[in-house]
Design a protein around this motif. Structure first.
Motif, PDB file in Angstrom:
ATOM      1  N   GLY A 276     120.525  29.012  47.133  1.00 61.66           N
ATOM      2  CA  GLY A 276     121.248  27.907  46.535  1.00 61.66           C
ATOM      3  C   GLY A 276     121.468  26.793  47.535  1.00 61.66           C
ATOM      4  N   ALA A 277     122.544  26.037  47.328  1.00 60.14           N
ATOM      5  CA  ALA A 277     122.875  24.934  48.229  1.00 60.14           C
ATOM      6  C   ALA A 277     123.495  25.479  49.506  1.00 60.14           C
ATOM      7  CB  ALA A 277     123.829  23.965  47.551  1.00 60.14           C
ATOM      8  N   GLN A 278     123.203  24.823  50.623  1.00 63.18           N
ATOM      9  CA  GLN A 278     123.829  25.187  51.893  1.00 63.18           C
ATOM     10  C   GLN A 278     125.243  24.618  51.988  1.00 63.18           C
ATOM     11  OE1 GLN A 278     120.216  23.339  53.576  1.00 63.18           O
ATOM     12  NE2 GLN A 278     120.424  24.854  55.218  1.00 63.18           N
TER      13      GLN A 278
ATOM     14  N   ILE B  39     134.657  20.034  50.992  1.00 61.50           N
ATOM     15  CA  ILE B  39     133.337  20.486  51.424  1.00 61.50           C
ATOM     16  C   ILE B  39     133.329  22.007  51.423  1.00 61.50           C
ATOM     17  CG2 ILE B  39     131.590  20.418  53.248  1.00 61.50           C
ATOM     18  CD1 ILE B  39     132.857  17.853  54.272  1.00 61.50           C
ATOM     19  N   ILE B  40     132.281  22.588  50.871  1.00 57.10           N
ATOM     20  CA  ILE B  40     132.161  24.047  50.796  1.00 57.10           C
ATOM     21  C   ILE B  40     130.857  24.460  51.471  1.00 57.10           C
ATOM     22  CG2 ILE B  40     131.984  26.046  49.264  1.00 57.10           C
ATOM     23  CD1 ILE B  40     133.451  24.250  47.149  1.00 57.10           C
ATOM     24  N   PHE B  41     130.959  25.349  52.455  1.00 59.43           N
ATOM     25  CA  PHE B  41     129.787  25.808  53.199  1.00 59.43           C
ATOM     26  C   PHE B  41     129.342  27.180  52.709  1.00 59.43           C
ATOM     27  CE2 PHE B  41     131.923  22.955  56.281  1.00 59.43           C
ATOM     28  CZ  PHE B  41     130.882  22.062  56.481  1.00 59.43           C
ATOM     29  N   GLU B  42     128.028  27.386  52.696  1.00 53.63           N
ATOM     30  CA  GLU B  42     127.431  28.667  52.342  1.00 53.63           C
ATOM     31  C   GLU B  42     126.663  29.172  53.564  1.00 53.63           C
ATOM     32  OE1 GLU B  42     126.572  31.796  49.580  1.00 53.63           O
ATOM     33  OE2 GLU B  42     127.853  30.041  49.296  1.00 53.63           O
ATOM     34  N   PRO B  43     127.328  29.922  54.450  1.00 53.35           N
ATOM     35  CA  PRO B  43     126.677  30.322  55.706  1.00 53.35           C
ATOM     36  C   PRO B  43     125.560  31.337  55.487  1.00 53.35           C
ATOM     37  CG  PRO B  43     128.818  31.403  55.482  1.00 53.35           C
ATOM     38  CD  PRO B  43     128.694  30.442  54.333  1.00 53.35           C
TER      39      PRO B  43
ATOM     40  N   TYR C  57     126.791  33.178  67.832  1.00 52.39           N
ATOM     41  CA  TYR C  57     126.407  34.025  66.708  1.00 52.39           C
ATOM     42  C   TYR C  57     127.578  34.861  66.203  1.00 52.39           C
ATOM     43  CZ  TYR C  57     121.921  32.422  68.277  1.00 52.39           C
ATOM     44  OH  TYR C  57     120.882  31.612  68.635  1.00 52.39           O
ATOM     45  N   SER C  58     128.590  35.043  67.055  1.00 52.72           N
ATOM     46  CA  SER C  58     129.785  35.747  66.592  1.00 52.72           C
ATOM     47  C   SER C  58     130.596  34.891  65.629  1.00 52.72           C
ATOM     48  CB  SER C  58     130.661  36.147  67.788  1.00 52.72           C
ATOM     49  OG  SER C  58     131.238  35.008  68.403  1.00 52.72           O
ATOM     50  N   THR C  59     130.334  33.575  65.639  1.00 51.62           N
ATOM     51  CA  THR C  59     131.014  32.664  64.718  1.00 51.62           C
ATOM     52  C   THR C  59     130.043  32.078  63.693  1.00 51.62           C
ATOM     53  OG1 THR C  59     130.683  30.774  66.206  1.00 51.62           O
ATOM     54  CG2 THR C  59     132.704  32.041  66.490  1.00 51.62           C
ATOM     55  N   MET C  60     128.920  32.780  63.457  1.00 49.90           N
ATOM     56  CA  MET C  60     127.866  32.260  62.579  1.00 49.90           C
ATOM     57  C   MET C  60     128.382  31.958  61.173  1.00 49.90           C
ATOM     58  SD  MET C  60     124.128  33.872  61.670  1.00 49.90           S
ATOM     59  CE  MET C  60     123.368  33.411  63.224  1.00 49.90           C
ATOM     60  N   ASP C  61     129.348  32.752  60.707  1.00 52.04           N
ATOM     61  CA  ASP C  61     129.841  32.557  59.344  1.00 52.04           C
ATOM     62  C   ASP C  61     130.696  31.313  59.212  1.00 52.04           C
ATOM     63  OD1 ASP C  61     131.761  33.683  60.985  1.00 52.04           O
ATOM     64  OD2 ASP C  61     132.747  34.768  59.355  1.00 52.04           O
TER      65      ASP C  61
END
Length: 587
Positions: free
Chosen positions: A174-176, A207-211, A440-444
């Motif tokens: 979907g959207a990022q 704003i909504i993020f999709e990690p 990478y520990s904060t990737m989400d």
């Protein structure tokens, strides 16, 4: 087509919504053209769908509709059933299964490699629970799209290859990033009279993020300085196609900026959500912006070709207006961030305060001792890296509370104390200079920019707005020296006079780390090419005043050697600097 804006107003539940869309047709066309140009193995497949070999016009030469109909048919029939059915007139394809699979995989990969955004127009409400509900609706809409895309992709593959999917990967489909937009009600006294066209634009309120959120931009360096011109420009400026722009109202410290972004650069605008406070419609209703920034304006608008890389004008009412052109060379988040901070710094200087290119952290040790340390330095000096290294020293360090990551401002209180204010709620840092695994520990929560190249960057949120705008006392004011090699334990030295401190800070020496087009040992006045150099005379007067105030009130002024610019010291240098800061606090 690099950025795709998806309609967030509708529900996604039918495969026809994919195949009948203009976006899908454009993707398919792009894949065919690229395959023909490169003469890839897919060329053989597309050659079967040539309807007029004599035609040179792409749309007339290739039967795009037939390919789309084939994909629709593959949603309900196997390729063998399609080949033997009298209902279809496609070329025989059951002997080309591997090629068909590669085609579907390539099409899906092309979709996933695009910058994908979802846009929903929904009325802003001050009621928190109602806002959350509206956000949830958009989240669910994007989830529907992701499910539809993945199910379509999988079903077609099954009907081609007749192989059960033993492993199912929930890949991003979907959207990022998704945006909720509306047009705010602005009080007449708060309207910018010379730019009433501003209010024809959609204002972003959430704003909504999709990690994981990963963007690949066309540039990864910033070049030169932003020129400042003390004359108005707004009366000449207009946006002819408001549907191609979004307006992001943000707070930079306590300054309100309107950031207008061409939709082609939404990947950069999305980063604002991790770096600055999005202003609520309630907070902008009765307030004019302190500055306006237009990112991606037609390059023909500029008086000089070099101004495409960034120019700032000053209006008669002291508002600043920054402009960046539409060009591949400025497709880098550094241009988004640094122009915003330059406008902030110019406003601060006009108020007689001191803008600071540096980081401020409250460092609390396990033995109970605590200090507020400000590190001054240009990009790549090792500020963020040293603070990150402190976070790794868990045996001695209880907490590292970052109040300012890159840019802030100083003020002098009525009692003569110097206090600091922040601008950003996040950090824009080099991946290579962070401790291994930290990003990478904060990737989400992070936004990654060009992770495959030199100067790869990540935008990480770290604080809240209320905390960064709270005045904070400074205990140590240190220049981050990344170029001088020192013995372990000798990373910190202090200055004995304002003149000695002013000489080091004014030189602003550092080894460039590839964050700009500079190379080798460079110098930048007060380590701050973002307003300080453009107003050097005014800045120098203010800087002397503040250095004297700090020395008079017991703030220790000196420098810390991060050694970040020295080969093989990229990791150990900031770590040694962090250990020296701990010893300093302990004593």
């Amino acid at each position: 087509m690099r950025s795709i804006v998806i309609d967030g107003q509708i529900s996604y539940n039918a495969v026809s919504q994919i195949f009948n869309s203009e976006t899908f047709r454009a993707l398919l066309t792009e894949l065919i053209k690229d395959s023909v140009r490169k003469k890839t193995s897919l060329y053989e497949l597309f050659d079967l769908f040539i309807k007029d070999p004599k035609e040179s016009v792409f749309e007339e030469r290739y039967d795009i509709d037939s390919i789309i109909q084939l994909l629709l048919a593959l949603m309900v029939n196997t390729i063998e059933e399609i080949d033997t059915s009298k209902c279809y007139s496609f070329p025989r394809l059951s002997d080309k299964k591997e090629l068909l699979v590669k085609f579907v995989e390539s099409l899906f990969s092309l979709w996933r490699n695009k910058h994908r955004f979802m846009l929903r127009r929904d009325t802003y409400t001050p009621a928190r629970l109602k806002r959350i509900f509206k956000q949830t609706v958009l989240v669910n809409t994007n989830a529907e799209l992701k499910t539809l895309v993945l199910n379509t992709y999988r079903q077609i593959l099954i009907n081609i290859s007749d192989v059960s999917l033993k492993i199912m990967r929930q890949e991003p489909g979907g959207a990022q990033v998704s945006f909720l937009v509306d047009k705010p009600e602005i009080h007449q006294s708060a309207i910018v009279e010379k730019a009433k066209w501003l209010y024809d634009l959609d204002f972003v309120w959430s704003i909504i993020f999709e990690p994981p959120v990963i963007f690949y931009t066309r540039s990864n360096k910033r070049r030169g300085l932003f020129k400042v011109i003390d004359r108005p420009i707004l009366h000449k400026l207009s946006i002819d196609n408001p549907q191609n722009w979004l307006l992001f109202p943000i707070f930079v410290g306590n300054k309100l900026l309107f950031v207008l972004t061409n939709k082609e650069y939404l990947a950069l605008a999305a980063g604002l959500g991790n770096l600055f406070e999005i202003a609520s419609f309630h907070s902008i209703r009765n307030r004019k912006p302190d500055g306006i920034y237009v990112f991606g304006i037609n390059s023909d608008f500029f008086e000089k070709p070099e101004d495409v890389n960034g120019v700032i004008y000053k209006e008669e009412d002291n508002m600043y207006v920054g402009l960046i052109g539409d060009h591949p060379s400025i497709d880098y988040f550094g241009y988004m961030k640094k122009m915003i901070l330059t406008i902030h710094n110019l406003l601060v200087l006009d108020e007689g305060r001191l803008p600071i290119h540096g980081a401020l952290a409250q460092i609390r040790l396990k033995d109970g001792k605590c200090a507020n340390i400000m590190l001054i330095g240009d990009s790549g000096a090792g500020k963020s890296e040293t603070l990150d290294a402190l976070n790794q020293l868990k045996e001695e360090v209880s907490e590292v509370n970052i109040l300012i990551d890159d840019m802030g401002s100083l003020a002098i209180t009525e009692t003569g104390e110097v206090v600091a204010f922040g601008t950003e709620t996040g950090a824009f840092v080099r991946l290579d200079d962070l401790q291994p695994g930290y990003a990478y520990s904060t990737m989400d929560r992070s936004i990654f920019m060009n992770p495959n190249v030199v100067n790869a960057r990540v935008i990480v949120p770290y604080s809240n707005y209320d905390e960064i705008i709270r005045p904070t006392k400074i205990d140590y004011f240190l220049y981050a020296n990344n170029y001088q090699k020192v013995k372990e334990g000798e990373e910190i030295r202090f200055f004995n006079s304002v003149e000695e401190a002013l000489e080091v800070f004014s030189k602003g020496a550092r080894i460039a780390k590839g964050t700009t087009s500079e190379k080798g040992l460079t110098h930048s006045y007060f380590a701050n090419p973002f307003g300080a150099i453009q107003r050097k005379e005014r800045h120098n007067e203010i800087a002397i005043k503040f250095l004297k105030a700090m020395m008079n009130t017991g703030v220790k002024i000196g420098e810390v050697c991060t050694q970040l610019g020295i080969s093989s010291y990229e990791q150990i240098g900031p770590l040694q600097a962090a250990k020296s800061l701990i010893k300093l606090i302990q004593t």
